[in-house]
Motif scaffolding. Structure first.
Motif, PDB file in Angstrom:
ATOM      1  N   VAL B  83      58.748  60.653  -6.353  1.00 57.73           N
ATOM      2  CA  VAL B  83      58.710  62.084  -6.030  1.00 57.73           C
ATOM      3  C   VAL B  83      58.352  62.286  -4.561  1.00 57.73           C
ATOM      4  CG1 VAL B  83      58.126  62.765  -8.400  1.00 57.73           C
ATOM      5  CG2 VAL B  83      56.294  62.426  -6.720  1.00 57.73           C
ATOM      6  N   ASN B  84      58.336  63.516  -4.109  1.00 57.18           N
ATOM      7  CA  ASN B  84      58.158  63.848  -2.694  1.00 57.18           C
ATOM      8  C   ASN B  84      56.782  63.485  -2.152  1.00 57.18           C
ATOM      9  OD1 ASN B  84      59.697  66.049  -4.309  1.00 57.18           O
ATOM     10  ND2 ASN B  84      60.641  66.044  -2.303  1.00 57.18           N
ATOM     11  N   GLY B  85      56.792  62.827  -1.009  1.00 47.16           N
ATOM     12  CA  GLY B  85      55.556  62.635  -0.255  1.00 47.16           C
ATOM     13  C   GLY B  85      54.604  61.570  -0.753  1.00 47.16           C
ATOM     14  N   PHE B 114      68.300  63.847   3.423  1.00 49.25           N
ATOM     15  CA  PHE B 114      67.958  65.244   3.155  1.00 49.25           C
ATOM     16  C   PHE B 114      66.731  65.720   3.916  1.00 49.25           C
ATOM     17  CE2 PHE B 114      65.614  68.461   0.753  1.00 49.25           C
ATOM     18  CZ  PHE B 114      66.564  69.462   0.712  1.00 49.25           C
ATOM     19  N   ARG B 115      65.638  64.971   3.822  1.00 46.43           N
ATOM     20  CA  ARG B 115      64.358  65.379   4.396  1.00 46.43           C
ATOM     21  C   ARG B 115      64.471  65.451   5.916  1.00 46.43           C
ATOM     22  NH1 ARG B 115      59.046  63.609   4.394  1.00 46.43           N
ATOM     23  NH2 ARG B 115      59.401  63.033   6.543  1.00 46.43           N
ATOM     24  N   ALA B 116      63.918  66.511   6.501  1.00 49.84           N
ATOM     25  CA  ALA B 116      63.942  66.665   7.945  1.00 49.84           C
ATOM     26  C   ALA B 116      63.273  65.466   8.611  1.00 49.84           C
ATOM     27  CB  ALA B 116      63.216  67.960   8.337  1.00 49.84           C
ATOM     28  N   ALA B 117      64.009  64.813   9.496  1.00 51.23           N
ATOM     29  CA  ALA B 117      63.509  63.680  10.298  1.00 51.23           C
ATOM     30  C   ALA B 117      63.164  62.445   9.475  1.00 51.23           C
ATOM     31  CB  ALA B 117      62.320  64.088  11.158  1.00 51.23           C
ATOM     32  N   ASP B 120      64.679  59.463  11.305  1.00 48.06           N
ATOM     33  CA  ASP B 120      63.884  59.072  12.488  1.00 48.06           C
ATOM     34  C   ASP B 120      62.612  58.349  12.069  1.00 48.06           C
ATOM     35  OD1 ASP B 120      65.136  60.576  14.981  1.00 48.06           O
ATOM     36  OD2 ASP B 120      65.307  61.846  13.219  1.00 48.06           O
ATOM     37  N   GLN B 121      62.018  58.822  11.011  1.00 48.00           N
ATOM     38  CA  GLN B 121      60.784  58.190  10.518  1.00 48.00           C
ATOM     39  C   GLN B 121      61.054  56.736  10.117  1.00 48.00           C
ATOM     40  OE1 GLN B 121      59.398  59.926   6.865  1.00 48.00           O
ATOM     41  NE2 GLN B 121      57.423  58.861   6.900  1.00 48.00           N
ATOM     42  N   GLU B 138      71.885  63.228   9.392  1.00 46.87           N
ATOM     43  CA  GLU B 138      71.193  64.049   8.408  1.00 46.87           C
ATOM     44  C   GLU B 138      72.238  64.870   7.649  1.00 46.87           C
ATOM     45  OE1 GLU B 138      67.436  65.787   9.798  1.00 46.87           O
ATOM     46  OE2 GLU B 138      67.846  67.499   8.487  1.00 46.87           O
ATOM     47  N   GLY B 167      62.700  61.854  -1.484  1.00 45.36           N
ATOM     48  CA  GLY B 167      61.786  62.213  -2.555  1.00 45.36           C
ATOM     49  C   GLY B 167      62.455  63.250  -3.441  1.00 45.36           C
ATOM     50  N   ARG B 168      62.227  63.136  -4.727  1.00 48.96           N
ATOM     51  CA  ARG B 168      62.822  64.119  -5.651  1.00 48.96           C
ATOM     52  C   ARG B 168      61.917  64.232  -6.859  1.00 48.96           C
ATOM     53  NH1 ARG B 168      68.148  61.813  -5.510  1.00 48.96           N
ATOM     54  NH2 ARG B 168      67.233  60.608  -3.828  1.00 48.96           N
ATOM     55  N   LEU B 169      61.802  65.454  -7.364  1.00 49.99           N
ATOM     56  CA  LEU B 169      61.024  65.642  -8.581  1.00 49.99           C
ATOM     57  C   LEU B 169      61.894  65.228  -9.754  1.00 49.99           C
ATOM     58  CD1 LEU B 169      59.198  68.980  -7.736  1.00 49.99           C
ATOM     59  CD2 LEU B 169      58.240  66.676  -7.809  1.00 49.99           C
ATOM     60  N   LEU B 175      69.466  65.883  -8.857  1.00 51.27           N
ATOM     61  CA  LEU B 175      68.936  64.886  -7.926  1.00 51.27           C
ATOM     62  C   LEU B 175      68.759  63.536  -8.618  1.00 51.27           C
ATOM     63  CD1 LEU B 175      66.316  66.997  -5.933  1.00 51.27           C
ATOM     64  CD2 LEU B 175      68.660  66.407  -5.300  1.00 51.27           C
TER      65      LEU B 175
END
Ligand SMILES: Nc1nc2c(ncn2[C@@H]2O[C@H](COP(=O)(O)OP(=O)(O)OP(=O)(O)O)[C@@H](O)[C@H]2O)c(=O)[nH]1
Ligand SMILES: Nc1nc2c(ncn2[C@@H]2O[C@H](COP(=O)(O)OP(=O)(O)OP(=O)(O)O)[C@@H](O)[C@H]2O)c(=O)[nH]1
Ligand SMILES: [K+]
Ligand SMILES: [Mg+2]
Ligand SMILES: [Mg+2]
Lengths: 298, 276
Positions: B83-85, B114-117, B120-121, B138, B167-169, B175
């Motif tokens: 999941v996310n984060g 999907f996730r912003a940056a 890059d991360q 992106e 990340g996805r719920l 998803l």
């Protein structure tokens, strides 16, 4: 959902007990055990549950649930009411503005809770309400955190102030506020790096930012899926920073979200907003009544 | 311990510790009941002995399969989900660095488009770990990234391909379908490779982690868990229920944001830490 609903469970407990004739205080205890289990399964903190149940017990006895024709409904009603009382009122979701603009909103919290996303969501939401927000990139640690804020800032059409990653977050915050004043942005939202509540050095950094920028709002961003630790986290952040409110994220999942109750019990601070998706429009005012039903699995 | 007797208060205290460690009601009750029975059978009188038995019990439930996630001499493909984060991208950086230091040629696939940056991360982590990375723009199709990375892994003769995912719920059907598709591409591209699917769980998560494990397991066959953020005060006890019910071993723990902050999972240490 794998759970039998709490209402059903309580109904069953009381049905069983009813056969025996008059309900006793002991019978009520059994019913409250079901409530306790439901709250624990929903991740409400153990100690919070204990206090909560004690309070319900007191009220339930006082209100003569025992002689009621529908004791199950009665108990649920009391539980629900007490939860909403604990969870706060609807008006709490307003932002406090400073008399001396720009108003500063600071977002803080554990790693990955959803701060950066929420910073952009709030900026977008408040922009729609006619404010002129600016986002300030105070996370100099996480790889590509500045870039992330720039992207989401652009998506909601809000300027993003950044000074790269070689300047201290305190200085970035101060410079950001100056820049906002120059650009006549009445609202500054500080995105800070995720950190553990036990990381003294990084927690001190938040204290410094707070002292230097006097935020009108310090919002603790918490993942709705958080378990028992929500108590430790919110207590530490609140004790150190005297937070003004809480934002609950990722409520679009299927978690029961008992952390909401724990945080409220520990800090007494209002839960102001809810994140309900990854898109930047997915933000809502927090609804205590809905949350109460959700935690109870009803 | 505060108790010199093994009585109901003592067991209640243990129960409280387990619940506060996020084991959840069901798992806690099951474990403590079995503990009571065994303690009686073995005529244990000292709280210390019972606590040791409990640690053994829990370590037993968590007992890991073989440590390590790659097979030498084979192509290894690792899909990282969650999941996310929770710490997927960061954990990939750490794992890549570790595998690289052991002499493997590692390639990363930036399939979180999907996730912003997010790209890059992962690029920063690739650089830190000194490994190659395949990425698109992106918003690109994550399946296409996986497909390209597979081709690159073969042509560059990589030992390990690690795919980052958005990340996805777990309750988002579309998803999860997307994730299934990525996994199918890897199945098709690497029929003979050693495959791992790592589910990343955040130790601060409560009972919802069980639901996460169940539903992610339906999308891709999870071979191991990475339990992150154990450097905080959360204990991550929900993995005990997951190990008991779904038989998924914990492979690694995350203990910080640095590249070195990844450790192999040790069941006894983990179980003992629940009571610290
Ligand atoms: N489903 C869902 N995902 C969310 C929500 N809010 C944030 N996210 C996702 O959660 C992940 C982490 O969000 P971030 O905004 O980067 O979190 P953060 O607190 O800034 O993280 P750090 O800066 O690393 O501490 C991202 O994948 C977000 O898209 C939400 O309300 N629902
Ligand atoms: N304290 C601590 N922080 C961690 C750990 N692992 C990851 N983090 C932090 O958690 C946050 C989220 O990590 P990511 O790697 O971006 O998580 P993710 O699962 O890839 O997130 P999404 O792609 O947005 O779903 C970052 O701030 C990381 O630095 C850990 O073991 N301990
Ligand atoms: K989290
Ligand atoms: Mg952030
Ligand atoms: Mg990621």
């Amino acid at each position: 959902m794998a759970f039998e609903s709490l209402s059903d469970k309580l109904q069953n407990v009381f049905k069983k007990l009813r056969g025996k004739g008059v309900l006793t205080e002991k019978d009520l205890k059994e019913a409250l055990r079901e409530v306790k289990m439901a709250l624990l399964e929903a991740d409400v903190n153990f100690k919070v549950v204990k206090d909560f149940i004690a309070r319900i017990q007191e009220r339930a006895v006082g209100q003569e649930v025992l002689s009621s024709l529908t004791p199950g409904q009665q108990v649920i009603k009391i539980v629900h009411e007490e939860m909403i009382a604990l969870m706060g009122s609807e008006e709490d979701s307003r932002i406090r503005y400073s008399d001396k603009p720009p108003t500063v909103i600071m977002l803080v919290g554990l790693q990955g809770a959803g701060k950066t996303t929420m910073a952009a969501k709030l900026a977008g939401m408040l922009k729609k309400q006619g404010k002129k927000p600016m986002l300030v990139a105070c996370d100099v640690y996480r790889p590509a955190a500045v870039k992330q804020l720039q992207i989401v800032g652009e998506q909601v059409g809000v300027p993003v102030f950044e000074m790269g990653t070689d300047v201290s977050p305190v200085d970035i915050a101060k410079a950001g506020i100056k820049q906002a004043a120059k650009m006549e942005c009445g609202l500054v939202i500080l995105d800070t790096a995720g950190r553990l509540h036990i990381d003294e050095e990084l927690m001190q950094e938040l204290t410094d930012i707070r002292e230097q920028t006097s935020p009108s709002e310090i919002l603790l961003v918490v993942d709705a899926m958080t378990g028992q630790d929500a108590v430790n986290v919110s207590k530490s952040f609140d004790e150190l920073l005297n937070i003004t409110g809480v934002v609950l994220t990722k409520l679009d999942g299927d978690t029961r979200g008992g952390a909401a109750l724990s945080i409220r019990a520990v800090t007494g601070k209002p839960i102001k907003f809810a994140g309900v998706g990854e898109k930047l429009a997915d933000v809502e005012a927090f609804h205590p009544d809905r949350m109460a039903s959700r935690v109870l699995g009803m | 311990g505060a108790y010199d007797e093994v009585d109901d208060d003592f067991y209640e205290e243990l129960e409280e510790a387990l619940i506060l460690s996020d084991l959840g009601m069901e798992t806690t009750v099951r474990i403590v009941e079995s503990l009571r029975k065994k303690a009686r059978e073995q005529r244990l009188k000292k709280p210390e002995e019972v606590r040791e038995l409990l640690v053994e019990e829990i370590a037993g439930i968590l007992k890991t399969s073989e440590p390590g996630i790659i097979e030498a001499g084979k192509m290894n493909v690792i899909l990282v989900i969650g999941v996310n984060g929770v710490g997927k991208t960061t954990s990939i950086g750490k794992i890549a660095a570790q595998l690289k230091s052991e002499g493997n040629k590692v390639l990363l696939a930036a399939a979180d488009t999907f996730r912003a940056a997010a790209i890059d991360q992962l690029k920063v982590w690739a650089q830190r770990a000194d490994v190659d990375i395949i990425y698109h723009q992106e918003g690109a199709d994550p399946g296409a990234v996986v497909f390209d990375a597979a081709a690159a892994a073969r042509s560059r003769k990589a030992d390990v391909l690690i795919c980052d995912t958005a990340g996805r719920l777990h309750n988002k059907k579309n998803l999860m379908e997307e994730l299934k598709k990525m996994n199918r591409i890897l199945d098709r591209e690497f029929p003979d490779a050693h495959r791992e699917v790592l589910l990343v769980l955040d130790a601060t998560t409560g009972q919802n982690a069980l639901q996460q494990a169940k539903l992610f397991a339906e999308a891709a066959p999870i071979t191991g868990i990475v339990l992150t953020k154990l450097d905080g005060t959360a204990k991550g006890g929900v993995v005990i229920g997951i190990a008991g019910e779904l038989k998924i071993p914990v492979k690694y723990i995350g203990v910080g944001e640095g590249i070195e902050d990844l450790q192999p999972f040790r069941a006894e240490e983990f179980a003992a830490a629940l009571f610290e």
